[in-house]
Design a protein around this motif. Structure first.
Motif, PDB file in Angstrom:
ATOM      1  N   ASP A   1      19.858  -6.574  16.475  1.00  0.00           N
ATOM      2  CA  ASP A   1      20.152  -6.048  15.135  1.00  0.00           C
ATOM      3  C   ASP A   1      19.972  -4.540  15.035  1.00  0.00           C
ATOM      4  OD1 ASP A   1      20.662  -8.563  13.813  1.00  0.00           O
ATOM      5  OD2 ASP A   1      18.529  -8.982  14.021  1.00  0.00           O
ATOM      6  N   GLU A   2      19.134  -3.983  15.879  1.00  0.00           N
ATOM      7  CA  GLU A   2      18.783  -2.562  15.748  1.00  0.00           C
ATOM      8  C   GLU A   2      19.018  -1.866  17.085  1.00  0.00           C
ATOM      9  OE1 GLU A   2      14.752  -2.837  14.511  1.00  0.00           O
ATOM     10  OE2 GLU A   2      15.252  -4.185  12.850  1.00  0.00           O
TER      11      GLU A   2
ATOM     12  N   LYS B   1      24.058  -9.115  21.199  1.00  0.00           N
ATOM     13  CA  LYS B   1      24.881 -10.269  20.826  1.00  0.00           C
ATOM     14  C   LYS B   1      25.636 -10.889  22.002  1.00  0.00           C
ATOM     15  CE  LYS B   1      25.614  -8.553  16.098  1.00  0.00           C
ATOM     16  NZ  LYS B   1      24.691  -7.411  16.182  1.00  0.00           N
TER      17      LYS B   1
END
Length: 383
Positions: free
Chosen positions: A277-278, A291
């Motif tokens: 996410d970061e 991902k």
């Protein structure tokens, strides 16, 4: 109606709804970063930090005592049979090798998620261990292909069983391989979103910190025996001409020309960060732990919201680069042990039975180069 949004640190933004005005045990209002209160729930542990042992009793009390690290320790299982086994702590923990010759027999199972009954009876009925949870597989290998934590109610018991079998297998020239999955690594990062509630409470109590993120990180850090042991594991291994990885290998990995050793080394340096996410500046690190990385990628099995399913020519290029014939993975649930792409991929993530001796619990056997499906009753079927 209320709303309830859970954050990765375990806190929630929530609105109680008007019904809370009429319920004695429920607070009324809007709560931001609300920390839900959790309870212990049955036997759990042990958790070992240096010479301190913590365990939860049936009465939901957390006990703490000093131990001699050379003595045998007992694990009590929270199941209807009140199963129990002994183990000893390792003298030292070192990182695992990444390459092995293919043994005469290799059993693979993945995505157990704290399901002690399913795992133990599968291993018993397929000759890997006996009814006292001792290794009986001789010089065979057992490979656990990620996601053995979260969701279930016997996570620590599953982990200690693996820990114990590792030591016993070595005595017979056998081997236990434990490939880390996304759920193990989520806990490294302090994300207990999928953990049974009792593990959130025990983490708070042992770490003496109410922040679920900090508490979970502590429980899975190298300060604890299980955390240190898990951190010695790989995210990918090659055994004979088979690659074993929890989620898969995206064809985009070829852009970076990363070796198996490099994958393990880079992931090990970054698995405490949530690069899913970061993202940070390093493209390789972002890719391997993000991902499309080795413990998140679903493209070997299906189209996914971020990418399409891998094509056979792309898979062939990946296999060629890593000088392998096949990839064995989990992570993406299928109804049965599934081969695809002319047998070049094998998916072992199925909906395992939650009870003992269930034919729904399934794994893979590679014996003398031939592949078989195994179930929790001990049935062996050629793939």
């Amino acid at each position: 109606m209320g709303f309830n949004l859970e954050h990765k640190d375990g806190t929630r933004d929530k609105w109680s709804g008007l019904r809370a005005l009429f319920e004695k045990d429920r607070d009324f209002g809007i709560f931001i970063n609300y920390q839900e209160k959790y309870n212990l729930n049955g036997v759990d542990g042990p958790y070992i930090i240096n010479n301190q042992l913590y365990e939860v009793t049936k009465e939901n009390k957390l006990l703490n005592k000093n131990i001699d690290r050379k003595e045998k320790l007992i694990v009590n299982v929270g199941n209807s049979d009140n199963d129990q086994f002994e183990f000893q702590l390792k003298d030292s923990i070192i990182s695992e090798p990444e390459f092995y010759e293919l043994p005469e027999k290799l059993v693979v199972i993945s995505d157990i998620e704290g399901n002690f009954d399913g795992l133990s009876s599968f291993l018993i009925n397929n000759g890997v261990i006996d009814k006292n949870f001792n290794w009986t597989f001789g010089n065979g290998h057992l490979l656990l292909n990620g996601d053995f934590v979260d969701r279930g109610e016997n996570v620590t018991q599953v982990l200690w069983l693996i820990y114990k079998l590792e030591q016993e297998a070595i005595k017979y020239n056998g081997k236990v391989h434990y490939i880390l999955g996304n759920h193990e690594i989520m806990n490294f990062q302090g994300n207990p979103r999928y953990a049974n509630k009792k593990y959130k409470r025990v983490a708070q109590l042992i770490s003496k910190n109410d922040s679920l993120k900090i508490a979970t990180q502590y429980l899975y850090s190298d300060k604890t025996e299980l955390g240190k042991w898990l951190r010695s594991k790989n995210v990918i291994e090659k055994i004979g001409n088979y690659i074993f990885v929890h989620a898969g290998l995206s064809p985009e990995i070829l852009k970076y020309k990363i070796s198996i050793s490099d994958i393990n080394q880079i992931v090990r340096k970054n698995w405490d960060k949530n690069l899913y996410d970061e993202e940070e500046n390093n493209k390789v690190e972002n890719f391997l732990t993000g991902k499309k990385g080795v413990y998140w990628y679903r493209g070997l099995s299906q189209d996914y919201k971020y990418y399409d399913k891998i094509k056979e020519n792309e898979l062939n290029e990946v296999l060629k680069f890593y000088q392998a014939d096949k990839i064995v993975f989990g992570h993406s649930v299928v109804e049965d042990i599934a081969k695809e792409f002319n047998g070049k991929t094998i998916n072992t993530d199925v909906k395992h039975g939650q009870e003992k001796n269930s034919e729904k619990t399934k794994g893979l056997l590679i014996e003398n180069g031939i592949e078989y499906k195994l179930d929790g009753k001990g049935t062996k079927t050629k793939l």
